[in-house]
Each structure stands twice: as C-alpha cells, then as structure tokens.
Design a protein around this motif. Structure first.
Motif, PDB file in Angstrom:
ATOM      1  N   ALA A  79       5.263   8.147  17.557  1.00 43.67           N
ATOM      2  CA  ALA A  79       6.311   7.866  16.561  1.00 43.67           C
ATOM      3  C   ALA A  79       7.698   8.256  17.045  1.00 43.67           C
ATOM      4  O   ALA A  79       8.699   7.745  16.534  1.00 43.67           O
ATOM      5  CB  ALA A  79       5.995   8.590  15.250  1.00 43.67           C
ATOM      6  N   ARG A  84       8.940   2.842  14.527  1.00 40.82           N
ATOM      7  CA  ARG A  84       8.067   3.512  13.569  1.00 40.82           C
ATOM      8  C   ARG A  84       7.489   2.541  12.536  1.00 40.82           C
ATOM      9  O   ARG A  84       6.393   2.768  12.014  1.00 40.82           O
ATOM     10  CB  ARG A  84       8.827   4.657  12.887  1.00 40.82           C
ATOM     11  CG  ARG A  84       9.066   5.825  13.841  1.00 40.82           C
ATOM     12  CD  ARG A  84       9.992   6.875  13.275  1.00 40.82           C
ATOM     13  NE  ARG A  84      10.184   7.957  14.254  1.00 40.82           N
ATOM     14  CZ  ARG A  84      11.131   8.882  14.183  1.00 40.82           C
ATOM     15  NH1 ARG A  84      11.997   8.871  13.173  1.00 40.82           N
ATOM     16  NH2 ARG A  84      11.228   9.822  15.109  1.00 40.82           N
ATOM     17  N   THR A 133       3.946   9.215  10.876  1.00 40.85           N
ATOM     18  CA  THR A 133       4.945   8.154  11.014  1.00 40.85           C
ATOM     19  C   THR A 133       5.760   8.017   9.737  1.00 40.85           C
ATOM     20  O   THR A 133       6.993   7.935   9.770  1.00 40.85           O
ATOM     21  CB  THR A 133       4.257   6.819  11.343  1.00 40.85           C
ATOM     22  OG1 THR A 133       3.430   6.981  12.502  1.00 40.85           O
ATOM     23  CG2 THR A 133       5.280   5.732  11.607  1.00 40.85           C
TER      24      THR A 133
END
Length: 415
Positions: A79, A84, A133
């Motif tokens: 991430a 993302r 994330t």
C-alpha cells in the motif's frame, strides 16, 4: 442553550462526511460489514454445530491470524508503493470469492471443519489486504484535523454493522440456516466494492520503497524506534488476547440459556451495541490530548466490564456490561488509530496500518484461542472472568510503566 452546547460537544463529529469520496467509502464499508458479521457468526455456529467444542470454534483464531500476519504486513508494504485504490479492489475480490465458497459448501452440505477453516483463511487474506489499505487511504481523503473524527465514524459504522449483523444472524440461522447467511453477505459485499471502484487514483507519495521483506522490516524498525507507536499496539494485544470472550459465546449460551440462538445473537452483538452508543457520544474523544494515559485506563475499564459480564446470570445484564466494555473499546481504537495516522509520514502509513490490522484483527483471534483452550481446562465461566481481570491488571502495569506513552500528547485534535 447549555443543553444544546452539551449535545454539540458530545455528539459524533460528522464533518468528514462532507467529503464525497470518504462518504462513499464509509457507507460502503457500513453496508458490507453487516454481511461480514453475518458470516462470522454463521461460521462459528456451524463449526460448533459440527463439533460441539469451543476449542474448535477457537481454532478460527489461528485460521484468521496466520493470513492476517503474513498478508497484513505484506499488504501494508504494498500500500506504500502502489495505487491504493487498485490494491483495495484486489483484496476485496479475494474476500468476496471466499464468501462465495462458503455459500457453495453450505448449499452442497459439505460439513467439513478443515474446509471451513481453510476458506476462512482465504477470506482473512482478502481482509488483511483491504484493512491496512483502507486505513492508509483515510488521511489522503480528509484534512489532518478531521482524522480523529473520520476514524470515529469508521469505527462507529463498523460497530453498527457488528450490532445489526449478529442480531440478523440469530434470526437468519434460526429460519434459513447458514447458507442464507452466506448469501446475504455475498450480496451486501457489493456496496463496499462499488465504493472502492468510485475512489480516485491514490498513487504513492514521498519515498517509495519496493514492497517486500526489506520494506516490512523497515516498518517494524520504525515501530521499535517509537515507543508511543509500539505501546499503542501492546495495549491492544493485552486487551484482546486476555479479555475477548467471543469464542465462549456458544458454550455459555448452551449452558445458561438452553442453546437459544437469539440469545447467541444478542451476546454476539453486545460489545458492538456499546461501541455504537459510545461512537454516537464521541464528540469529546478528539479533544483528549493525553491519549497514552487515557488509553491505559479505558482498556482497564474494558477488562473490568468483561469480567463483571462473566459473573452475571441474566442475559440483559451480560449484554449491558459487554456493551459498556464495547464503548471503552471503540474509544481506545479511535485513539490508537489516530496515533498511527498522525505520528507516521505518508510513506509509512500503509505499513503502520498493516501492523495495526495484524494487531486489531489478530488480537481477538489470539483471544479466541486463549478463551477456547482455557475453557477446556477450567470451564467457560472461569476462562471468561479470569481473562477480564488479567487484562485490567496487566494493562495498568504495562501502560503506566512507559513514560513516553504515559505522557504522550496527541498532535491531531478535533475542534
């Protein structure tokens, strides 16, 4: 006027919902999390129905924990290095496929505990990717001064799903069985996926490190060099590993309430009922600056509430006491998340959220294993009460012993 001011200061801060991307993510998470909780309750009930053993229910702990550790840390590192939004979509598809697999085995009446645990592990893999994330995305969507409020809203809607999901599960399991529960989850999951699709591109900023073992180690090194961050993880592990009574719910319901599935649904929802009420009255949470000290005491309050609930004989009293603990747990989660999101730079946030996910999701799994194992040795009631007392004692000893954590003052405060 005085009452109005009091309400304004106590009521949940909804300003982050003015940001369209955050609002969609929040609503999608809320809807899909109801289905997630349906599946969580259904799997526990299904395994207990097959085995009549809290130990096997407790084995859901390691089945979730191993993927959470491996893919939570890896997912957090990724991430920090990729878009993302794209990573959130990939993790969502993995979790969705596991839900469909649970539905298929239920329809086909495949009562195999090993298969159930393996499917849960796949689901945990997707969750381990999406969790960090999503946490790393939030500071990119809202201003810094609204991060505590955004975290509160996130935990509030998740807690609301954890109330509604188990309550619906009690009815669904009694009327339609586990296959119906898995089907509802598969349908509701679409709301969270749609919200992820609508997000803007979220490419990495700052120093980009190639995801892998080295970047994970860099993140762990960052944690070890910052005692405030380290302690935010430690106190949560204490709270969940010692005091989480979830794996004992089926046995306690069988012993005290004759196996009533509605009682099981209420117990499963009780902690989150308190979290919802605590979230609705959370306007003051962002104004607390001594968050390290406050965290220590609020986690001790969680442990005491759990222990008292284990002593209660009436369902309503157990639910009320667990709800009180749930309110304390939500407040502690907001402060811990805020510490991580404001203490670490953006190029570390994914990795911090990965570790956060491992601890937040893994801690209760350790608690499941502890509760199930000690119930075999000492009985469900002793396991429940002893865990709550141990949590309160240990967190006070550890939390007050670290000056940097005890004296920590938050840099991000809501006004």
């Amino acid at each position: 006027m005085a009452v109005r001011d009091l309400v304004r200061r106590l009521a949940v801060d909804t300003r982050p919902l003015r940001v369209p991307a955050y609002r969609r993510l929040w609503m999608g998470q809320g809807v899909s999390f109801i289905g997630f909780q349906l599946t969580s309750v259904a799997v526990s009930a299904q395994i207990y129905g097959i085995t009549d053993s809290s130990l096997w229910v407790g084995m859901l702990g390691p089945a979730n924990l191993v993927p959470l550790i491996v893919f939570g840390l890896w997912g957090g590192a990724v991430a920090d290095a990729v878009d993302r939004r794209r990573l959130l979509l990939i993790g969502s598809l993995i979790a969705w496929s596991a839900t469909l697999a649970l539905l298929a085995q239920a329809v086909l009446q495949v009562s195999n505990v090993g298969l159930l645990l393996a499917t849960v592990a796949v689901h945990a893999t997707g969750f381990a990717i999406t969790g960090p994330t999503r946490g790393a995305i939030i500071p990119r969507l809202v201003p810094t001064d609204l991060v505590p409020a955004a975290n509160t809203l996130n935990f509030l809607v998740s807690s609301l799903g954890t109330v509604i999901g188990p309550l619906i599960a009690g009815v669904v399991l009694a009327q339609g069985g586990v296959a119906t529960a898995y089907l509802i989850d598969a349908l509701l999951f679409g709301a969270g996926f749609y919200a992820a699709v609508r997000l803007p591109r979220l490419e990495p900023v700052g120093v980009v490190t190639q995801p892998g073992l080295r970047s994970v180690i860099d993140g762990l090194r960052y944690i070890s060099g910052h005692p405030v961050v380290m302690m935010s993880f430690v106190v949560d592990i204490i709270a969940m590993a010692f005091a989480m009574p979830r794996a004992l719910f089926p046995e306690i319901v069988a012993e005290r309430f004759g196996g009533d599935l509605l009682a099981y649904g209420w117990l499963s929802a009780s902690i989150s009922i308190g979290a919802v009420l605590g979230g609705l009255l959370s306007g003051w949470v962002g104004r607390i600056s001594r968050q390290g000290l406050a965290l220590t005491f609020v986690i001790a309050a969680w442990g005491v509430s759990v222990a008292l609930a284990g002593l209660a004989g009436q369902l309503w009293l157990m639910v009320a006491l667990l709800a009180l603990g749930g309110a304390a747990d939500l407040i502690s989660a907001v402060w811990r998340q805020t510490i991580l999101q404001t203490h670490a730079p953006d190029d570390m946030r994914g990795r911090m959220q990965g570790v956060f996910m491992v601890v937040v999701a893994g801690g209760p799994r350790l608690g499941d294993l502890r509760a199930g194992a000690t119930a075999v040795w000492f009985g469900a009631t002793a396991s429940w009460i002893g865990g709550g007392i141990a949590c309160a004692v240990v967190v006070l000893l550890v939390g007050l012993a670290v000056p940097a954590f005890r004296n920590y003052r938050s840099a991000a405060r809501s006004v």
